[in-house]
Design a protein around this motif. Structure first.
Motif, mmCIF file in Angstrom:
data_model
loop_
_atom_site.group_PDB
_atom_site.id
_atom_site.type_symbol
_atom_site.label_atom_id
_atom_site.label_comp_id
_atom_site.label_asym_id
_atom_site.label_seq_id
_atom_site.Cartn_x
_atom_site.Cartn_y
_atom_site.Cartn_z
ATOM 1 N N MET A 1 0.920 -1.228 0.043
ATOM 2 C CA MET A 1 0.076 -0.091 -0.036
ATOM 3 C C MET A 1 0.734 1.313 0.127
ATOM 4 O O MET A 1 1.864 1.274 0.767
ATOM 5 C CB MET A 1 -0.700 -0.049 1.326
ATOM 6 N N SER A 2 0.635 2.266 -0.815
ATOM 7 C CA SER A 2 1.402 3.503 -0.939
ATOM 8 C C SER A 2 1.006 4.158 0.062
ATOM 9 O O SER A 2 -0.025 4.063 0.786
ATOM 10 C CB SER A 2 1.290 3.967 -2.407
ATOM 11 N N VAL A 3 1.808 5.510 0.477
ATOM 12 C CA VAL A 3 1.552 6.092 1.528
ATOM 13 C C VAL A 3 0.326 7.011 1.360
ATOM 14 O O VAL A 3 -0.163 7.377 2.259
ATOM 15 C CB VAL A 3 2.806 7.143 1.817
ATOM 16 N N ASN A 4 -0.213 7.259 -0.123
ATOM 17 C CA ASN A 4 -1.316 7.980 -0.330
ATOM 18 C C ASN A 4 -2.646 7.257 -0.442
ATOM 19 O O ASN A 4 -3.659 7.456 -0.469
ATOM 20 C CB ASN A 4 -1.171 8.564 -1.530
ATOM 21 N N GLU A 5 -2.472 5.642 -0.172
ATOM 22 C CA GLU A 5 -3.723 5.026 -0.039
ATOM 23 C C GLU A 5 -4.108 4.821 1.287
ATOM 24 O O GLU A 5 -3.398 4.533 2.150
ATOM 25 C CB GLU A 5 -3.382 3.559 -0.774
ATOM 26 N N SER A 6 -5.428 4.867 1.489
ATOM 27 C CA SER A 6 -5.966 4.881 2.728
ATOM 28 C C SER A 6 -6.444 3.135 3.053
ATOM 29 O O SER A 6 -6.768 2.337 2.316
ATOM 30 C CB SER A 6 -7.291 5.463 2.889
ATOM 31 N N PRO A 7 -6.125 2.649 4.332
ATOM 32 C CA PRO A 7 -6.552 1.302 4.852
ATOM 33 C C PRO A 7 -7.889 1.001 4.460
ATOM 34 O O PRO A 7 -8.259 -0.084 4.162
ATOM 35 C CB PRO A 7 -6.130 1.376 6.223
ATOM 36 N N LEU A 8 -8.729 2.192 4.469
ATOM 37 C CA LEU A 8 -10.111 1.908 4.264
ATOM 38 C C LEU A 8 -10.410 1.306 2.833
ATOM 39 O O LEU A 8 -11.817 0.817 2.807
ATOM 40 C CB LEU A 8 -11.034 3.162 4.520
ATOM 41 N N ARG A 9 -9.602 1.343 1.705
ATOM 42 C CA ARG A 9 -9.693 0.934 0.621
ATOM 43 C C ARG A 9 -10.016 -0.687 0.590
ATOM 44 O O ARG A 9 -10.812 -1.303 -0.292
ATOM 45 C CB ARG A 9 -8.680 1.149 -0.260
ATOM 46 N N SER A 10 -9.510 -1.388 1.870
ATOM 47 C CA SER A 10 -9.579 -2.614 1.822
ATOM 48 C C SER A 10 -11.076 -3.204 2.428
ATOM 49 O O SER A 10 -11.518 -4.402 1.996
ATOM 50 C CB SER A 10 -8.804 -3.277 2.922
ATOM 51 N N VAL A 11 -12.037 -2.291 2.903
ATOM 52 C CA VAL A 11 -13.245 -2.492 3.461
ATOM 53 C C VAL A 11 -14.187 -3.134 2.159
ATOM 54 O O VAL A 11 -14.997 -3.832 2.527
ATOM 55 C CB VAL A 11 -13.844 -1.439 4.215
ATOM 56 N N ARG A 12 -13.920 -2.555 1.194
ATOM 57 C CA ARG A 12 -14.795 -2.995 -0.012
ATOM 58 C C ARG A 12 -14.884 -4.597 -0.310
ATOM 59 O O ARG A 12 -15.939 -5.128 -0.456
ATOM 60 C CB ARG A 12 -14.552 -2.276 -1.089
ATOM 61 N N ALA A 27 -24.785 -5.136 7.399
ATOM 62 C CA ALA A 27 -23.799 -5.372 6.487
ATOM 63 C C ALA A 27 -22.638 -4.467 6.565
ATOM 64 O O ALA A 27 -21.283 -5.049 6.550
ATOM 65 C CB ALA A 27 -24.270 -5.310 5.008
ATOM 66 N N VAL A 28 -22.573 -3.423 6.658
ATOM 67 C CA VAL A 28 -21.515 -2.355 7.120
ATOM 68 C C VAL A 28 -20.871 -2.990 8.302
ATOM 69 O O VAL A 28 -19.503 -2.690 8.432
ATOM 70 C CB VAL A 28 -22.008 -0.959 7.132
ATOM 71 N N THR A 29 -21.488 -3.186 9.246
ATOM 72 C CA THR A 29 -20.894 -3.592 10.609
ATOM 73 C C THR A 29 -19.952 -4.769 10.485
ATOM 74 O O THR A 29 -18.905 -4.788 10.803
ATOM 75 C CB THR A 29 -21.809 -3.851 11.620
ATOM 76 N N ASP A 30 -20.648 -5.732 9.745
ATOM 77 C CA ASP A 30 -19.880 -6.969 9.369
ATOM 78 C C ASP A 30 -18.666 -6.932 8.775
ATOM 79 O O ASP A 30 -17.618 -7.421 9.057
ATOM 80 C CB ASP A 30 -20.731 -8.286 8.624
ATOM 81 N N ALA A 31 -18.643 -6.174 7.607
ATOM 82 C CA ALA A 31 -17.494 -5.792 6.730
ATOM 83 C C ALA A 31 -16.516 -5.218 7.738
ATOM 84 O O ALA A 31 -15.187 -5.445 7.442
ATOM 85 C CB ALA A 31 -18.015 -4.891 5.551
ATOM 86 N N LEU A 32 -16.734 -4.105 8.408
ATOM 87 C CA LEU A 32 -15.948 -3.442 9.111
ATOM 88 C C LEU A 32 -15.133 -4.062 10.191
ATOM 89 O O LEU A 32 -13.961 -4.365 10.588
ATOM 90 C CB LEU A 32 -16.521 -2.171 9.981
ATOM 91 N N ARG A 33 -16.046 -5.167 10.781
ATOM 92 C CA ARG A 33 -15.494 -5.959 12.008
ATOM 93 C C ARG A 33 -14.514 -6.964 11.207
ATOM 94 O O ARG A 33 -13.261 -7.293 12.000
ATOM 95 C CB ARG A 33 -16.793 -6.679 12.628
ATOM 96 N N GLU A 34 -14.917 -7.618 10.104
ATOM 97 C CA GLU A 34 -14.156 -8.401 9.579
ATOM 98 C C GLU A 34 -12.518 -7.962 9.126
ATOM 99 O O GLU A 34 -11.505 -8.511 9.131
ATOM 100 C CB GLU A 34 -14.850 -9.253 8.393
ATOM 101 N N ALA A 35 -12.619 -6.824 8.758
ATOM 102 C CA ALA A 35 -11.571 -5.902 8.195
ATOM 103 C C ALA A 35 -10.582 -5.703 9.437
ATOM 104 O O ALA A 35 -9.543 -5.817 9.237
ATOM 105 C CB ALA A 35 -11.958 -4.733 7.650
ATOM 106 N N ILE A 36 -11.369 -5.349 10.522
ATOM 107 C CA ILE A 36 -10.379 -5.112 11.709
ATOM 108 C C ILE A 36 -9.918 -6.532 12.506
ATOM 109 O O ILE A 36 -8.612 -6.652 12.684
ATOM 110 C CB ILE A 36 -11.512 -4.671 12.832
ATOM 111 N N LEU A 37 -10.870 -7.477 12.474
ATOM 112 C CA LEU A 37 -10.154 -8.727 13.057
ATOM 113 C C LEU A 37 -9.289 -9.345 12.073
ATOM 114 O O LEU A 37 -8.242 -10.082 12.635
ATOM 115 C CB LEU A 37 -11.460 -9.753 13.053
ATOM 116 N N ASP A 38 -9.027 -9.352 10.666
ATOM 117 C CA ASP A 38 -8.118 -9.722 9.742
ATOM 118 C C ASP A 38 -6.806 -9.005 9.813
ATOM 119 O O ASP A 38 -5.935 -9.344 9.093
ATOM 120 C CB ASP A 38 -8.679 -9.824 8.378
ATOM 121 N N GLY A 39 -6.982 -7.990 10.278
ATOM 122 C CA GLY A 39 -5.798 -6.877 10.350
ATOM 123 C C GLY A 39 -5.670 -5.880 9.262
ATOM 124 O O GLY A 39 -4.656 -5.127 8.800
#
Length: 232
Positions: A1-12, A27-39
């Motif tokens: 990930m480049s310095v200009n890319e946000s980690p939030l891009r992975s949530v999709r 659905a939004v909660t599940d997506a964010l939760r799994e992204a957090i748990l996966d690192g």
């Protein structure tokens, strides 16, 4: 990930299709939760409502509610003026987690041995066989997933909704810890032996032995986790 890319891009990638009407918040909660748990969303990542809404193509209302739920679960926290951040895990947090998990996993094994669900032991042995086949493979992700399944079967068989809920929350916290303890040499083989002791005690309907085996398993996992964190 480049310095200009946000980690939030992975949530999709965790947001699967369009949710049915009335389930957008879940659905939004599940997506964010799994992204957090996966690192994918590491500790201290800013969870900006407008960016999340834009990336998931939803309104900000379900995002705001999702962030509130994640805060309630301890996976995020809201700052005074700057928004919501993914919660970090300190050494004290991890110690507290394993102290609680040791006792609760022991209790779950004890209750499972008392209830003697006839379907439990075959299910545990099936998972155990898969882990033994992978013990020397280096496939830590698969081992971790089977390990989660093993402990989930026991807590469900314990038949206590509160215990199941608390251990479910502990499981989420453990998933955030990287790398897995299975990355330690010999840990997979040792964990399989510890699982076998739990299974045998449950099969024998011996609650005391089951509880002690469950606690010992967690103590050993804790020691390895701390050794890795301390670099020893």
């Amino acid at each position: 990930m480049s310095v200009n890319e946000s980690p939030l891009r992975s949530v999709r990638g965790y947001f699967h299709g369009r949710p049915t009407r009335g389930r957008t918040t879940e659905a939004v909660t599940d997506a964010l939760r799994e992204a957090i748990l996966d690192g994918a969303l590491p500790p201290s990542t800013w969870l900006r409502e407008d960016e999340i809404a834009s990336r998931l193509e939803v309104s900000r209302t379900p995002v705001r509610e999702a962030l509130r739920r994640l805060s309630d679960e301890g996976l995020a926290y809201k700052t005074a003026h700057h928004g919501t951040v993914v919660s970090p895990m300190s050494m004290e947090d991890i110690l507290a987690l394993y102290v609680i998990r040791e006792n609760l996993e022991g209790l779950a094994a004890r209750l499972a041995a008392v209830r003697t669900d006839k379907s439990l032991v075959p299910a545990l042995r099936e998972v155990q066989a898969k882990m033994e086949a992978l013990a020397d493979s280096g496939d830590h992700a698969a081992l971790s997933q089977h390990n989660i399944t093993f402990h989930r079967l026991i807590r469900e068989a314990a038949g206590n909704l509160y215990l199941e809920r608390f251990l479910g929350q502990a499981e989420q916290a453990v998933r955030r810890l990287a790398p897995t303890t299975f990355a330690s040499p010999g840990r997979a083989v040792d964990a399989c032996a510890e699982h076998a002791a739990i299974i045998n005690a449950i099969e024998a309907s011996d609650p005391e032995a089951a509880e002690e085996a469950g606690k010992r398993h967690m103590r050993n996992a804790r020691e390895i986790r701390f050794s890795k964190m301390m670099g020893t």
